[in-house]
Design a protein around this motif. Structure first.
Motif, mmCIF file in Angstrom:
data_model
loop_
_atom_site.group_PDB
_atom_site.id
_atom_site.type_symbol
_atom_site.label_atom_id
_atom_site.label_comp_id
_atom_site.label_asym_id
_atom_site.label_seq_id
_atom_site.Cartn_x
_atom_site.Cartn_y
_atom_site.Cartn_z
ATOM 1 N N SER A 137 11.833 -4.092 1.217
ATOM 2 C CA SER A 137 10.814 -3.545 0.313
ATOM 3 C C SER A 137 9.435 -4.067 0.717
ATOM 4 C CB SER A 137 11.111 -3.927 -1.146
ATOM 5 O OG SER A 137 10.551 -5.180 -1.451
ATOM 6 N N ALA A 138 8.418 -3.257 0.400
ATOM 7 C CA ALA A 138 7.030 -3.619 0.749
ATOM 8 C C ALA A 138 6.654 -4.949 0.138
ATOM 9 C CB ALA A 138 6.085 -2.528 0.264
ATOM 10 N N ALA A 139 7.033 -5.149 -1.143
ATOM 11 C CA ALA A 139 6.644 -6.381 -1.839
ATOM 12 C C ALA A 139 7.175 -7.591 -1.074
ATOM 13 C CB ALA A 139 7.194 -6.367 -3.266
ATOM 14 N N LEU A 191 -6.193 -4.583 -15.005
ATOM 15 C CA LEU A 191 -4.924 -3.870 -14.837
ATOM 16 C C LEU A 191 -4.661 -3.827 -13.332
ATOM 17 C CD1 LEU A 191 -2.582 -2.163 -15.947
ATOM 18 C CD2 LEU A 191 -4.095 -0.162 -15.918
ATOM 19 N N ASP A 192 -3.619 -4.520 -12.889
ATOM 20 C CA ASP A 192 -3.352 -4.691 -11.457
ATOM 21 C C ASP A 192 -2.128 -3.849 -11.086
ATOM 22 O OD1 ASP A 192 -2.982 -5.569 -8.882
ATOM 23 O OD2 ASP A 192 -2.751 -7.690 -9.386
ATOM 24 N N LEU A 193 -2.373 -2.697 -10.460
ATOM 25 C CA LEU A 193 -1.288 -1.762 -10.130
ATOM 26 C C LEU A 193 -0.704 -2.092 -8.759
ATOM 27 C CD1 LEU A 193 -3.056 1.581 -11.183
ATOM 28 C CD2 LEU A 193 -1.485 0.176 -12.555
ATOM 29 N N VAL A 243 -4.844 -2.412 -5.023
ATOM 30 C CA VAL A 243 -5.081 -3.078 -3.741
ATOM 31 C C VAL A 243 -3.821 -3.008 -2.873
ATOM 32 C CG1 VAL A 243 -5.777 -5.260 -2.679
ATOM 33 C CG2 VAL A 243 -6.819 -4.532 -4.836
ATOM 34 N N ALA A 244 -3.984 -2.349 -1.725
ATOM 35 C CA ALA A 244 -2.877 -2.188 -0.757
ATOM 36 C C ALA A 244 -1.671 -1.502 -1.395
ATOM 37 C CB ALA A 244 -2.490 -3.540 -0.145
ATOM 38 N N VAL A 245 -1.916 -0.458 -2.162
ATOM 39 C CA VAL A 245 -0.797 0.269 -2.769
ATOM 40 C C VAL A 245 -0.769 1.759 -2.435
ATOM 41 C CG1 VAL A 245 -0.327 -1.286 -4.684
ATOM 42 C CG2 VAL A 245 -2.044 0.465 -4.966
ATOM 43 N N PHE A 253 -9.492 -10.160 -0.004
ATOM 44 C CA PHE A 253 -10.347 -9.119 -0.614
ATOM 45 C C PHE A 253 -10.032 -9.007 -2.108
ATOM 46 C CE2 PHE A 253 -10.164 -4.761 -2.280
ATOM 47 C CZ PHE A 253 -11.530 -4.556 -2.462
ATOM 48 N N LEU A 254 -8.740 -9.010 -2.442
ATOM 49 C CA LEU A 254 -8.345 -8.907 -3.858
ATOM 50 C C LEU A 254 -9.008 -10.017 -4.675
ATOM 51 C CD1 LEU A 254 -6.406 -7.922 -6.183
ATOM 52 C CD2 LEU A 254 -4.707 -9.459 -5.263
ATOM 53 N N ARG A 255 -8.952 -11.233 -4.158
ATOM 54 C CA ARG A 255 -9.533 -12.357 -4.914
ATOM 55 C C ARG A 255 -11.053 -12.214 -5.033
ATOM 56 N NH1 ARG A 255 -5.466 -15.413 -1.981
ATOM 57 N NH2 ARG A 255 -6.981 -15.857 -0.357
ATOM 58 N N ALA A 303 7.013 -0.701 -13.729
ATOM 59 C CA ALA A 303 6.736 0.735 -13.822
ATOM 60 C C ALA A 303 6.278 1.270 -12.472
ATOM 61 C CB ALA A 303 5.648 0.997 -14.865
ATOM 62 N N ASP A 304 6.377 2.596 -12.361
ATOM 63 C CA ASP A 304 5.926 3.296 -11.158
ATOM 64 C C ASP A 304 4.461 3.691 -11.379
ATOM 65 O OD1 ASP A 304 5.376 5.046 -9.120
ATOM 66 O OD2 ASP A 304 7.255 6.160 -9.314
ATOM 67 N N LEU A 305 3.574 3.174 -10.538
ATOM 68 C CA LEU A 305 2.148 3.450 -10.719
ATOM 69 C C LEU A 305 1.818 4.920 -10.515
ATOM 70 C CD1 LEU A 305 0.253 3.782 -7.846
ATOM 71 C CD2 LEU A 305 1.194 1.515 -7.529
ATOM 72 N N ARG A 352 12.391 0.720 1.373
ATOM 73 C CA ARG A 352 12.197 1.359 0.074
ATOM 74 C C ARG A 352 10.809 1.991 -0.025
ATOM 75 N NH1 ARG A 352 12.727 -1.747 -5.649
ATOM 76 N NH2 ARG A 352 11.648 -0.198 -6.887
ATOM 77 N N ASP A 353 9.882 1.510 0.810
ATOM 78 C CA ASP A 353 8.478 1.929 0.690
ATOM 79 C C ASP A 353 7.915 2.425 2.032
ATOM 80 O OD1 ASP A 353 8.002 0.737 -2.136
ATOM 81 O OD2 ASP A 353 8.746 -0.980 -0.993
ATOM 82 N N PRO A 354 8.251 3.662 2.413
ATOM 83 C CA PRO A 354 7.626 4.203 3.628
ATOM 84 C C PRO A 354 6.107 4.224 3.476
ATOM 85 C CG PRO A 354 9.334 5.677 2.787
ATOM 86 C CD PRO A 354 9.133 4.616 1.746
HETATM 87 C C1 LIG Z 1 1.416 -4.707 -0.061
HETATM 88 S S1 LIG Z 1 1.864 -5.131 -1.707
HETATM 89 C C2 LIG Z 1 0.255 -5.438 -2.408
HETATM 90 C C3 LIG Z 1 0.279 -6.473 -3.484
HETATM 91 C C4 LIG Z 1 -1.113 -6.798 -4.076
HETATM 92 N N1 LIG Z 1 -1.708 -5.630 -4.692
HETATM 93 C C5 LIG Z 1 -2.037 -7.321 -3.012
HETATM 94 O O1 LIG Z 1 -2.856 -6.544 -2.501
HETATM 95 O O2 LIG Z 1 -1.929 -8.489 -2.655
HETATM 96 C C6 LIG Z 1 2.210 -3.535 -2.394
HETATM 97 C C7 LIG Z 1 2.894 -3.614 -3.741
HETATM 98 O O3 LIG Z 1 2.852 -2.316 -4.341
HETATM 99 C C8 LIG Z 1 4.096 -2.090 -4.966
HETATM 100 N N2 LIG Z 1 4.258 -0.640 -5.085
HETATM 101 C C9 LIG Z 1 4.278 0.285 -4.090
HETATM 102 N N3 LIG Z 1 4.438 1.514 -4.617
HETATM 103 C C10 LIG Z 1 4.511 1.347 -5.956
HETATM 104 C C11 LIG Z 1 4.703 2.248 -7.058
HETATM 105 N N4 LIG Z 1 4.824 3.572 -6.854
HETATM 106 N N5 LIG Z 1 4.734 1.742 -8.302
HETATM 107 C C12 LIG Z 1 4.612 0.402 -8.525
HETATM 108 N N6 LIG Z 1 4.461 -0.494 -7.530
HETATM 109 C C13 LIG Z 1 4.406 -0.022 -6.266
HETATM 110 C C14 LIG Z 1 5.117 -2.741 -4.062
HETATM 111 O O4 LIG Z 1 6.326 -3.011 -4.751
HETATM 112 C C15 LIG Z 1 4.367 -3.995 -3.665
HETATM 113 O O5 LIG Z 1 4.623 -5.051 -4.545
#
Ligand SMILES: C[S@@+](CC[C@H](N)C(=O)[O-])C[C@H]1O[C@@H](n2cnc3c(N)ncnc32)[C@H](O)[C@@H]1O
Length: 266
Positions: A18-20, A77-79, A159-161, A60-62, A130-132, A213-215
């Motif tokens: 997974s991406a996380a 709100l951090d998606l 950020v990076a999503v 960058f996030l910080r 939840a799914d963003l 899980r995350d293409p």
């Molecule tokens: C590369 S990490 C970025 C984490 C943080 N935002 C940062 O920049 O440090 C991407 C995160 O987005 C989450 N993610 C990807 N698609 C998502 C979705 N549709 N809904 C919720 N979370 C999602 C992943 O599970 C992962 O934790």
């Protein structure tokens, strides 16, 4: 079996990267499994700057959170918040003002479980599983509604999503739905990987993540800028992440493969 001494949360398929967890591995964290590390190694083989790019995005996030605080933002709100690691949004924000409120949103079970653990006893921060890509569900979730006051400016972090959101899910419309819910004066931070500078390496990264899980879907500059439609970009606009409000005194900054920007809802 455990991740760093913790129980593996229910529903986690440890064989599906997974991406996380790959990102956690790139950042030097320990909340990842063999399958995630194998993908991480593949990414590093084709993009030797992978760890640096992850760290630069996180930095960058910080900086974006600190900037938002200087602009009077006290709720976030951090998606796609990821697996908590040093310098999380609530730490940065609550260091500046203990009353800052933070809602994390992620769909990765390990990210959500670990966030829950570290937020225990913190009345001003919570995590929503939840799914963003379903803005209405996120925005109407009881935790979001209770924790955030939608009559006052909010710091929205994406950020990076969005490089995990395919075109057919209409990323611009998703951003627009969140934007519509924000009160004026709110700030939006967004970063996004691109293949503009290293197309072959980034194609190989896409390939490495294809069966996870995350293409991933990298986007060119103009498409990343378009995600800010309807918002007013603050200076210096959308730039390579290390170039966005660098820490004072840092010189010779090299651009990387992440575009980043912050914009205001007027
Ligand atoms: C590369 S990490 C970025 C984490 C943080 N935002 C940062 O920049 O440090 C991407 C995160 O987005 C989450 N993610 C990807 N698609 C998502 C979705 N549709 N809904 C919720 N979370 C999602 C992943 O599970 C992962 O934790």
């Amino acid at each position: 079996m455990s991740v760093a001494g913790e129980r593996i949360p229910e529903g986690v398929d440890v064989r599906l990267p997974s991406a996380a967890r790959v990102y956690d591995w790139l950042l030097g964290g320990s909340h990842n499994f063999d399958a995630d590390r194998a993908v991480g190694e593949k990414v590093m083989a084709v993009l030797p700057s992978g760890r640096q790019v992850a760290a630069s995005n996180r930095a960058f996030l910080r900086r974006a959170v600190r900037y938002m605080i200087t602009q009077g933002i006290t709720q976030f709100l951090d998606l796609g918040s990821g697996i908590p690691t040093v310098g999380n949004v609530h730490e940065v924000a609550q260091n500046a003002d203990p009353g800052c409120r933070v809602v994390y949103v992620d769909y990765d079970e390990v990210a959500v479980a670990h966030s829950r653990l570290i937020l225990e006893g913190n009345p001003n921060a919570t995590v929503v599983a939840a799914d963003l890509c379903r803005p209405r569900a996120v925005l109407t979730s009881p935790d979001v509604q209770t924790m955030l006051d939608f009559s006052r400016p909010i710091g929205l972090l994406m950020v990076a999503v969005f490089h995990f959101v395919p075109d057919d899910l209409r990323p611009r419309e998703i951003v627009a739905d969140y934007r519509a819910a924000l009160p004026p004066g709110s700030l939006v931070a967004l970063s996004h990987l691109t293949a503009d500078h290293a197309p072959r390496a980034m194609a190989a990264v896409t390939e490495a993540m294809k069966n996870s899980r995350d293409p991933m879907y990298f986007r060119p500059y103009a498409e990343v800028v378009a995600l800010f439609d309807g918002l007013q970009l603050v200076g210096p606009g959308v730039v390579s992440a290390p170039l966005w409000h660098p820490e004072p005194g840092i010189r010779d900054i090299e651009p990387d493969d992440v575009y980043a920007g912050v914009a205001r809802k007027t």
